[in-house]
Scaffold this motif. Structure first.
Motif, PDB file in Angstrom:
ATOM      1  N   GLY A  81       0.966  -1.415   0.067  1.00 25.50           N
ATOM      2  CA  GLY A  81       0.052  -0.148  -0.026  1.00 25.50           C
ATOM      3  C   GLY A  81       0.837   1.163  -0.036  1.00 25.50           C
ATOM      4  N   LEU A  82       0.219   2.343  -0.052  1.00 25.71           N
ATOM      5  CA  LEU A  82       1.098   3.650  -0.015  1.00 25.71           C
ATOM      6  C   LEU A  82       0.623   4.848   0.512  1.00 25.71           C
ATOM      7  CD1 LEU A  82       4.025   4.481  -1.519  1.00 25.71           C
ATOM      8  CD2 LEU A  82       2.467   5.722  -3.454  1.00 25.71           C
ATOM      9  N   ASP A  83       1.349   5.483   1.506  1.00 27.42           N
ATOM     10  CA  ASP A  83       0.840   6.742   1.869  1.00 27.42           C
ATOM     11  C   ASP A  83       1.355   8.015   1.584  1.00 27.42           C
ATOM     12  OD1 ASP A  83      -0.886   5.531   4.369  1.00 27.42           O
ATOM     13  OD2 ASP A  83       1.327   4.424   4.585  1.00 27.42           O
ATOM     14  N   ALA A  84       2.719   7.712   0.850  1.00 22.54           N
ATOM     15  CA  ALA A  84       3.395   9.080   0.597  1.00 22.54           C
ATOM     16  C   ALA A  84       4.370   8.584  -0.827  1.00 22.54           C
ATOM     17  CB  ALA A  84       4.332   9.442   1.530  1.00 22.54           C
ATOM     18  N   MET A  85       4.429   9.478  -1.713  1.00 20.52           N
ATOM     19  CA  MET A  85       5.266   9.213  -3.082  1.00 20.52           C
ATOM     20  C   MET A  85       6.152  10.631  -2.717  1.00 20.52           C
ATOM     21  SD  MET A  85       5.899   7.743  -5.815  1.00 20.52           S
ATOM     22  CE  MET A  85       7.608   8.294  -6.140  1.00 20.52           C
ATOM     23  N   ILE A  86       7.590  10.374  -2.769  1.00 19.80           N
ATOM     24  CA  ILE A  86       8.706  11.355  -2.905  1.00 19.80           C
ATOM     25  C   ILE A  86       9.434  11.218  -4.136  1.00 19.80           C
ATOM     26  CG2 ILE A  86      10.504  12.396  -1.548  1.00 19.80           C
ATOM     27  CD1 ILE A  86       8.099  11.898   0.359  1.00 19.80           C
ATOM     28  N   ASN A  87       8.945  12.209  -4.878  1.00 19.78           N
ATOM     29  CA  ASN A  87       9.699  12.323  -6.413  1.00 19.78           C
ATOM     30  C   ASN A  87      11.075  13.227  -6.276  1.00 19.78           C
ATOM     31  OD1 ASN A  87       7.730  11.095  -8.066  1.00 19.78           O
ATOM     32  ND2 ASN A  87       6.225  12.751  -7.566  1.00 19.78           N
ATOM     33  N   ASN A  88      11.937  12.552  -5.792  1.00 20.02           N
ATOM     34  CA  ASN A  88      13.145  13.360  -5.595  1.00 20.02           C
ATOM     35  C   ASN A  88      14.277  13.300  -6.838  1.00 20.02           C
ATOM     36  OD1 ASN A  88      15.649  14.435  -4.111  1.00 20.02           O
ATOM     37  ND2 ASN A  88      16.217  12.210  -4.483  1.00 20.02           N
ATOM     38  N   ALA A  89      14.157  12.173  -7.643  1.00 22.84           N
ATOM     39  CA  ALA A  89      15.000  12.274  -8.612  1.00 22.84           C
ATOM     40  C   ALA A  89      15.280  13.448  -9.923  1.00 22.84           C
ATOM     41  CB  ALA A  89      14.996  10.703  -9.503  1.00 22.84           C
ATOM     42  N   GLY A  90      16.313  13.862 -10.091  1.00 23.36           N
ATOM     43  CA  GLY A  90      16.563  14.943 -11.155  1.00 23.36           C
ATOM     44  C   GLY A  90      17.961  14.998 -11.348  1.00 23.36           C
ATOM     45  N   LYS A 129      -5.312   6.705  -3.265  1.00 20.07           N
ATOM     46  CA  LYS A 129      -6.656   7.167  -3.466  1.00 20.07           C
ATOM     47  C   LYS A 129      -7.394   5.848  -2.760  1.00 20.07           C
ATOM     48  CE  LYS A 129      -7.563  10.093  -7.107  1.00 20.07           C
ATOM     49  NZ  LYS A 129      -8.063  10.083  -8.689  1.00 20.07           N
ATOM     50  N   ALA A 130      -6.768   4.633  -2.924  1.00 20.18           N
ATOM     51  CA  ALA A 130      -7.236   3.277  -2.249  1.00 20.18           C
ATOM     52  C   ALA A 130      -7.074   3.497  -0.765  1.00 20.18           C
ATOM     53  CB  ALA A 130      -6.787   2.368  -2.784  1.00 20.18           C
ATOM     54  N   ASN A 131      -6.033   4.169  -0.286  1.00 21.51           N
ATOM     55  CA  ASN A 131      -5.559   4.339   0.990  1.00 21.51           C
ATOM     56  C   ASN A 131      -6.501   5.286   1.841  1.00 21.51           C
ATOM     57  OD1 ASN A 131      -3.533   4.049   3.020  1.00 21.51           O
ATOM     58  ND2 ASN A 131      -2.795   5.876   2.658  1.00 21.51           N
ATOM     59  N   GLY A 132      -7.287   6.221   1.050  1.00 22.23           N
ATOM     60  CA  GLY A 132      -8.160   7.073   1.497  1.00 22.23           C
ATOM     61  C   GLY A 132      -7.365   8.509   1.745  1.00 22.23           C
TER      62      GLY A 132
END
Ligand code: NAD
Length: 258
Positions: A81-90, A129-132
């Motif tokens: 499941g997922l609570d947070a997405m950290i888009n760090n790559a660059g 979204k599935a996580n609320g």
């Protein structure tokens, strides 16, 4: 005592093998989060896996649709499941006048820094979204705030990150998903040393002169650390930031211009 709401959060973090990403991963894990990282460098991934045997690791290039799909398949197993997405790559991209930049240099900077955030977020959103609900943190830069001579593609990426952050905050807010961007300033470390060397060459100045003139436009007259960026990332993911969304927060000792 950990930061409220961080313990047991399930997090996917891109480019977690070194630099800012590694500092974020270390801090989140220290505070009880369950972290799955990706990176493209085997040595960083190996070191990370050794230091954090319970964390998830996938070798994946964020600009590859297939790699990102594999990252999310792996993370489904480790996190469930997922609570947070950290888009760090660059990546920094070239330091050249616009007329000397090749199309490949332009594209790779945009593919990794901007399209990578899209590819990951596209797969993260259904899980959030599935996580609320949950949160997304996108890494921009102070280069998303001021024009940056010699760094056209990087500037395009980092302004673009602010655009998608504000857009996604509006799209996803009704689903209880918060989206924010962080704008790191001059971060201590190997990366900035090479950027300074590039600027010095472009301007025909010494490295010392370039460094001094860089900090002359930073109000606090100092660089920031990867740890500073990690602390702000964790704040944005925490309960303390439950009503913070759509924001672009500079962690830069107040860079006045670049
Ligand atoms: P870095 O150059 O130190 O790289 C960090 C990691 O990214 C490395 O382990 C590398 O292997 C990995 N990586 C590179 N390309 C990748 C790809 N295609 N897919 C997955 N992983 C990849 O980066 P950093 O300095 O830690 O910067 C992290 C983020 O912060 C970037 O988005 C950068 O633009 C931003 N930023 C950095 C600074 C700075 O001064 N360091 C300042 C402003 C913004």
């Amino acid at each position: 005592m950990g930061v409220r709401g961080i313990k047991d959060q399930r997090v996917i973090l891109t480019a977690g093998g070194s630099g800012i990403g590694r500092a974020i991963a270390d801090l989140l894990i220290e505070n009880g989060a369950k972290v799955h990282i990706c990176d493209i460098a085997d040595d960083f991934l190996d070191k990370f896996a050794k230091d954090h045997p319970n964390a998830g690791v996938t070798k994946a290039d964020v600009s590859s649709e297939a790699d990102v799909a594999r990252l999310f398949a792996d993370a489904a197993n480790t996190l469930g499941g997922l609570d947070a997405m950290i888009n760090n790559a660059g990546i920094a991209g070239p330091t050249k006048p616009v007329e000397d930049i090749t199309l490949d240099e332009w594209k790779s900077c945009l593919d990794i820094g901007l399209t990578g955030q899209f590819l990951c977020t596209r797969l993260a959103v259904p899980l959030l979204k599935a996580n609320g609900g949950g949160s997304i943190v996108n890494m921009s830069s102070v280069a998303g705030k001021y024009g940056f001579p010699g760094r056209s593609p990087y500037s395009a990426v980092k302004y673009g990150v602010i655009g998608i952050t504000e857009t996604w905050a509006r799209e996803l807010g009704p689903s209880n998903i918060r989206v924010n961007a962080i704008l790191p300033g001059v971060v201590e470390g190997a990366r900035i040393e090479s950027v300074i060397a590039g600027q010095a060459k472009l301007k025909g100045k010494s490295i010392e002169e370039t460094k001094k003139s860089l900090l002359a436009h930073v109000s606090l007259r100092r660089m920031v650390t990867a740890q500073d960026i990690a602390e702000t990332t964790m704040f944005l993911m925490s309960d303390a930031a439950k009503n913070v969304s759509g924001q672009s927060i500079a962690v830069d000792a107040n860079v006045e211009t670049i």
